[in-house]
Every structure is written in structure tokens, then in C-alpha cells.
Design an enzyme around this catalytic site. Structure first.
Site, PDB file in Angstrom:
ATOM      1  N   CYS A 103       0.816  -1.225   0.000  1.00 21.41           N
ATOM      2  CA  CYS A 103       0.000   0.000   0.000  1.00 21.41           C
ATOM      3  C   CYS A 103       0.843   1.264   0.000  1.00 21.41           C
ATOM      4  O   CYS A 103       0.311   2.368  -0.131  1.00 21.41           O
ATOM      5  CB  CYS A 103      -0.946  -0.004   1.194  1.00 21.41           C
ATOM      6  SG  CYS A 103      -1.946  -1.492   1.263  1.00 21.41           S
ATOM      7  N   HIS A 142      -3.621   6.789   2.513  1.00 19.35           N
ATOM      8  CA  HIS A 142      -4.012   5.471   2.011  1.00 19.35           C
ATOM      9  C   HIS A 142      -5.380   5.121   2.580  1.00 19.35           C
ATOM     10  O   HIS A 142      -5.643   5.318   3.768  1.00 19.35           O
ATOM     11  CB  HIS A 142      -2.958   4.436   2.434  1.00 19.35           C
ATOM     12  CG  HIS A 142      -3.390   3.029   2.176  1.00 19.35           C
ATOM     13  ND1 HIS A 142      -3.933   2.637   0.970  1.00 19.35           N
ATOM     14  CD2 HIS A 142      -3.386   1.923   2.964  1.00 19.35           C
ATOM     15  CE1 HIS A 142      -4.234   1.354   1.029  1.00 19.35           C
ATOM     16  NE2 HIS A 142      -3.911   0.903   2.227  1.00 19.35           N
ATOM     17  N   ASN A 156     -10.271  -0.850   0.179  1.00 14.85           N
ATOM     18  CA  ASN A 156      -8.814  -0.707   0.191  1.00 14.85           C
ATOM     19  C   ASN A 156      -8.261  -1.314  -1.101  1.00 14.85           C
ATOM     20  O   ASN A 156      -8.321  -2.525  -1.289  1.00 14.85           O
ATOM     21  CB  ASN A 156      -8.261  -1.432   1.429  1.00 14.85           C
ATOM     22  CG  ASN A 156      -6.740  -1.386   1.512  1.00 14.85           C
ATOM     23  OD1 ASN A 156      -6.063  -1.023   0.550  1.00 14.85           O
ATOM     24  ND2 ASN A 156      -6.209  -1.768   2.649  1.00 14.85           N
TER      25      ASN A 156
HETATM   26  C1  LIG Z   1      -9.854  -5.072  10.250  1.00 17.31           C
HETATM   27  C2  LIG Z   1     -10.442  -4.042  11.191  1.00 17.31           C
HETATM   28  C3  LIG Z   1     -11.500  -3.221  10.479  1.00 17.31           C
HETATM   29  C4  LIG Z   1     -11.119  -4.754  12.359  1.00 17.31           C
HETATM   30  O1  LIG Z   1     -11.624  -3.812  13.280  1.00 17.31           O
HETATM   31  P1  LIG Z   1     -11.267  -3.929  14.826  1.00 17.31           P
HETATM   32  O2  LIG Z   1     -11.999  -2.873  15.498  1.00 17.31           O
HETATM   33  O3  LIG Z   1      -9.774  -3.924  14.979  1.00 17.31           O
HETATM   34  O4  LIG Z   1     -11.869  -5.333  15.175  1.00 17.31           O
HETATM   35  P2  LIG Z   1     -11.261  -6.435  16.130  1.00 17.31           P
HETATM   36  O5  LIG Z   1     -10.404  -7.338  15.311  1.00 17.31           O
HETATM   37  O6  LIG Z   1     -10.658  -5.782  17.326  1.00 17.31           O
HETATM   38  O7  LIG Z   1     -12.549  -7.183  16.564  1.00 17.31           O
HETATM   39  C5  LIG Z   1     -13.528  -6.561  17.416  1.00 17.31           C
HETATM   40  C6  LIG Z   1     -14.665  -7.518  17.594  1.00 17.31           C
HETATM   41  O8  LIG Z   1     -15.364  -7.656  16.349  1.00 17.31           O
HETATM   42  C7  LIG Z   1     -15.404  -9.035  15.962  1.00 17.31           C
HETATM   43  N1  LIG Z   1     -15.231  -9.101  14.524  1.00 17.31           N
HETATM   44  C8  LIG Z   1     -14.097  -9.246  13.806  1.00 17.31           C
HETATM   45  N2  LIG Z   1     -14.371  -9.240  12.499  1.00 17.31           N
HETATM   46  C9  LIG Z   1     -15.689  -9.069  12.394  1.00 17.31           C
HETATM   47  C10 LIG Z   1     -16.556  -8.977  11.300  1.00 17.31           C
HETATM   48  N3  LIG Z   1     -16.132  -9.016  10.046  1.00 17.31           N
HETATM   49  N4  LIG Z   1     -17.870  -8.798  11.553  1.00 17.31           N
HETATM   50  C11 LIG Z   1     -18.343  -8.722  12.810  1.00 17.31           C
HETATM   51  N5  LIG Z   1     -17.559  -8.822  13.880  1.00 17.31           N
HETATM   52  C12 LIG Z   1     -16.240  -8.991  13.686  1.00 17.31           C
HETATM   53  C13 LIG Z   1     -14.280  -9.689  16.682  1.00 17.31           C
HETATM   54  O9  LIG Z   1     -14.519 -11.052  16.876  1.00 17.31           O
HETATM   55  C14 LIG Z   1     -14.256  -8.925  17.978  1.00 17.31           C
HETATM   56  O10 LIG Z   1     -15.286  -9.437  18.809  1.00 17.31           O
HETATM   57  P3  LIG Z   1     -15.090  -9.551  20.405  1.00 17.31           P
HETATM   58  O11 LIG Z   1     -14.920  -8.119  20.860  1.00 17.31           O
HETATM   59  O12 LIG Z   1     -16.346 -10.173  20.848  1.00 17.31           O
HETATM   60  O13 LIG Z   1     -13.858 -10.358  20.605  1.00 17.31           O
HETATM   61  C15 LIG Z   1      -9.356  -3.099  11.715  1.00 17.31           C
HETATM   62  O14 LIG Z   1      -8.525  -3.793  12.625  1.00 17.31           O
HETATM   63  C16 LIG Z   1      -8.479  -2.524  10.655  1.00 17.31           C
HETATM   64  O15 LIG Z   1      -8.933  -1.793   9.796  1.00 17.31           O
HETATM   65  N6  LIG Z   1      -7.174  -2.773  10.741  1.00 17.31           N
HETATM   66  C17 LIG Z   1      -6.202  -2.164   9.869  1.00 17.31           C
HETATM   67  C18 LIG Z   1      -6.434  -2.562   8.473  1.00 17.31           C
HETATM   68  C19 LIG Z   1      -5.358  -1.963   7.627  1.00 17.31           C
HETATM   69  O16 LIG Z   1      -5.050  -0.816   7.737  1.00 17.31           O
HETATM   70  N7  LIG Z   1      -4.778  -2.720   6.803  1.00 17.31           N
HETATM   71  C20 LIG Z   1      -3.750  -2.220   5.997  1.00 17.31           C
HETATM   72  C21 LIG Z   1      -3.573  -3.148   4.934  1.00 17.31           C
HETATM   73  S1  LIG Z   1      -2.850  -2.271   3.749  1.00 17.31           S
END
Ligand SMILES: CC(C)(COP(=O)(O)OP(=O)(O)OC[C@H]1O[C@@H](n2cnc3c(N)ncnc32)[C@H](O)[C@@H]1OP(=O)(O)O)[C@@H](O)C(=O)NCCC(=O)NCCS
EC number: 2.3.1.180
Length: 343
Positions: free
Chosen positions: A122, A268, A299
Site C-alpha cells: 500500500c 491510504h 482498500n
Molecule cells: C480489520 C479491522 C477493520 C477490524 O476492526 P477492529 O476494530 O480492529 O476489530 P477487532 O479485530 O478488534 O474485533 C472486534 C470484535 O469484532 C469481531 N469481529 C471481527 N471481524 C468481524 C466482522 N467481520 N464482523 C463482525 N464482527 C467482527 C471480533 O470477533 C471482535 O469481537 P469480540 O470483541 O467479541 O472479541 C481493523 O482492525 C483494521 O482496519 N485494521 C487495519 C487494516 C489496515 O489498515 N490494513 C492495511 C492493509 S494495507
């Protein structure tokens, strides 16, 4: 010792034109929910994404890149024949060699332009832009095409609820050419390979091929799943929020400007909450237009910054000559930030 003539380039470089291509198929969150246990509300509130585009069979990496590049070349007001180098950033072109850039350079009608691919995830657009600026100022080409293009739908595990909703497909391109005054600031870039495990391909191609796959995820038929991008969402999120705001500030400092001098912020498009957090940490004033293209594009990795730039200019939210801060970050964990004057 023979005397070697110094190369003669332009005094400075600038972005002269931008173009984008979004695949025709729009994929709403409802389609993602067919394969994962989640909700439209969760995806929107946690990532900001409402829809993304997925490429069809005809919308190959090369085809999307050619569409975006044609628009960028027209926007720059030059002919394809004037393009002296083509730099393509992608992680989703599935032939190791030759570089897809060579096919794009040929089909666009350049005159045997130098052409090569880079892999910087990215951060790829910023890496390409930095190379292009160097080439123009050094003088090996007058005009350089920088393309970010991805078909991430090919590298997405639709059953992985941590990533299934995140990725999209598309291409963005800019033409970089000569300028009489600075219009692309110093790049602040780097990589943190010690954290590279946080975003990676589930299985390397060679392990996938030989079937050395004892610990790998299987599909419902018991076959090893096709390689996909996997990530530790929270770790990446924290890194982006804390470390990338610092890098963005360093890019402003390096350009000799402050947040008040900015017109546009194009980070990004990884997660709208990361974007909002950076806006806060950088204390961007109200007047700064912030790209939130992620809502309808998802993304798209290397394509995300030029696609967002193109949309802001097309909708009139940003205008030619505006001062913009761009920052890309992701797999590697590689990053690149710089201040540019918009085409
Ligand atoms: C992926 C992302 C959106 C997830 O959001 P988050 O707030 O971190 O979510 P978490 O992984 O902490 O999960 C929070 C809760 O949601 C749940 N959960 C995870 N994925 C889920 C989904 N798709 N739908 C519903 N619930 C979900 C988890 O099980 C967790 O539940 P719990 O609290 O009961 O344990 C976020 O972490 C993110 O954007 N990360 C960076 C991505 C990025 O920049 N990538 C760069 C690549 S270039």
C-alpha cells in the site's frame, strides 16, 4: 580516467495529470455477508466501507492500468509517445515475469519506454512517485507514468471475516514531468520488516505448489485455500494510527510547511477510523479536504491514493494547484509520505 558527461534533467518535477479506473461491478456489503458472519452496520462502522469494486475477467491488471493511464496522459496534455518510463506498483499481477509495465507501455503506444514493476504494498504509489521524481530530475525520461493497480479480489479469502470486506480492485495513474519550481516535496519513507508478519500472504507460491501445507487453512472441500492476504487487524491499526501520523508530520516538516498550509489530505484508504484518527493527531484545520474514498472503493492498496486523488479533483472537492499531503502504508510494513501540488 575518462570524463563522463553529467545527465541533464529538469530543475524540479510535478504531477501533471491523474486518471483512475474502477471496475464496473459494484459489490455492496450484502454480498460480503453471504460468506462471513458479520453485518452491514459492523462493516460500515468499523471500516467505513459501504461498497467496493471487483474486477471481471476482462478487467485484468494490465487492462485497468491502461484505462487509468490513458486518462492520466490526456489529463497531462501529452501524447503517450512522450512517456519515457512506466513504473507499475502492484502485488496482484500473477505472472512473475515479464513485468506487466512492459505490456502497458507497449499497448499505450509509448516509444519503447523503460518499464518495470515494484512491490511495496500500500506504500507503492509513494515509492513510484519518488522514483519518478528522481528520473525526471536526473533526466533519463522527461515524462514518467506512475501506476498503482490491484485486483485484490483475487487475493481475498471470502471466508476470512478479518479481511473479506476490506479489499477492492482498481487502478490509478499519474504522469510526472518537468517543473520550474518544487511541486513534489521530500519523501519520508521506510519499512519495518520486523513487523512484516502482521500483513502477509497466507502461503507462499512455492509452498502452495509443492503442497507443503500441513498448517494451512482448507476450504469446505478439504483443499488448501488459494493464497490470500491475511493481517492482524488490531496490530496494523495501532501501528497505522500511532506511527503513520508521525511520518505524515515529518513529511510536512520536510516540505517546510505546516498543517495550516495544506488544502488536501490523501492518506491510504485502509480504514476510515485510521483516517479520522490521523486528521485529529495532525490537527488538520477544518478547511483541509480529506479523502474518504474508502466508502465506495474499499482498500485498493497501491491504487488507493491516485484513485482518491482523481475523485477529489473530478468532484471539485480539490482543485488543480492545491497543496496535498499523501501517505501510503501497509505490507512490509512499508510507508511513504510526501507533499505534492495537485495537477
Ligand atoms: C480489520 C479491522 C477493520 C477490524 O476492526 P477492529 O476494530 O480492529 O476489530 P477487532 O479485530 O478488534 O474485533 C472486534 C470484535 O469484532 C469481531 N469481529 C471481527 N471481524 C468481524 C466482522 N467481520 N464482523 C463482525 N464482527 C467482527 C471480533 O470477533 C471482535 O469481537 P469480540 O470483541 O467479541 O472479541 C481493523 O482492525 C483494521 O482496519 N485494521 C487495519 C487494516 C489496515 O489498515 N490494513 C492495511 C492493509 S494495507
Amino acid at each position: 580516467m575518462a570524463k563522463i558527461k553529467p545527465s541533464k534533467g529538469a530543475p524540479y518535477a510535478r504531477i501533471l495529470g491523474v486518471g483512475g479506473y474502477r471496475p464496473t461491478r459494484v459489490v455492496p456489503n450484502e454480498v460480503i455477508l453471504e460468506k462471513i458472519d458479520s453485518s452491514d452496520e459492523w462493516i460500515r462502522s468499523r471500516s467505513g466501507i459501504e461498497t467496493r469494486h471487483w474486477a471481471g475477467p476482462e478487467e485484468t491488471v494490465a487492462a485497468m492500468a491502461i484505462e487509468a493511464s490513458g486518462k492520466a496522459i490526456a489529463d497531462a496534455g501529452i501524447d503517450a509517445e512522450q512517456v519515457g518510463a512506466v513504473v507499475v506498483s502492484t502485488v496482484s499481477h500473477f505472472a512473475q515475469t515479464p513485468a506487466v509495465a512492459t505490456e502497458i507501455a507497449d499497448k499505450l503506444g509509448t516509444k519503447k519506454a523503460a518499464a518495470f514493476d515494484i512491490s511495496a504494498g500500500c506504500a507503492g504509489f509513494g515509492y513510484g512517485l519518488t522514483l519518478a521524481k528522481g528520473i525526471v530530475v536526473e533526466g533519463s525520461a522527461e515524462y514518467v507514468l506512475v501506476i498503482g493497480v490491484e485486483r485484490l479480489s483475487d487475493l481475498t479469502d471470502r471466508e476470512d471475516r478479518a479481511t473479506a470486506f476490506l479489499f477492492g480492485d482498481g487502478a490509478g495513474a499519474v504522469v510526472v514531468g518537468p517543473a520550474q519550481e518544487p511541486a513534489i516535496g521530500p519523501t519520508v519513507w521506510g519499512s519495518e520488516g520486523d513487523k512484516s508478519e502482521t500483513i502477509k500472504q497466507t502461503v507462499s507460491w512455492d509452498r502452495f505448489r509443492i503442497g507443503d501445507v500441513a498448517d494451512l487453512p482448507l476450504d469446505s472441500a478439504g483443499n488448501v485455500k488459494f493464497p490470500a492476504i491475511t493481517q492482524e487487524g488490531q496490530a496494523v491499526f495501532r501501528w497505522a494510527v500511532f506511527e503513520m501520523a508521525k511520518v505524515a508530520q515529518q513529511a510536512l516538516d520536510a516540505a517546510g510547511i505546516t498543517a495550516d498550509d495544506l488544502d488536501v489530505f490523501i492518506p491510504h484508504q485502509a480504514n476510515v477510523r485510521i483516517i479520522d484518527s490521523m486528521v485529529k493527531t495532525l490537527k488538520l484545520p477544518e478547511h483541509v479536504t480529506v479523502a474518504r474514498d474508502i466508502r465506495t472503493t474499499g482498500n485498493t492498496s497501491a491504487a488507493s491514493i491516485p484513485l482518491a486523488m482523481e475523485r477529489l479533483l473530478a468532484t471539485g472537492e480539490a482543485k488543480s494547484g492545491d497543496t496535498a499531503l499523501v501517505i501510503g502504508f501497509g505490507a512490509g510494513l512499508a510507508y511513504a509520505a510526501t507533499v505534492v501540488t495537485l495537477p
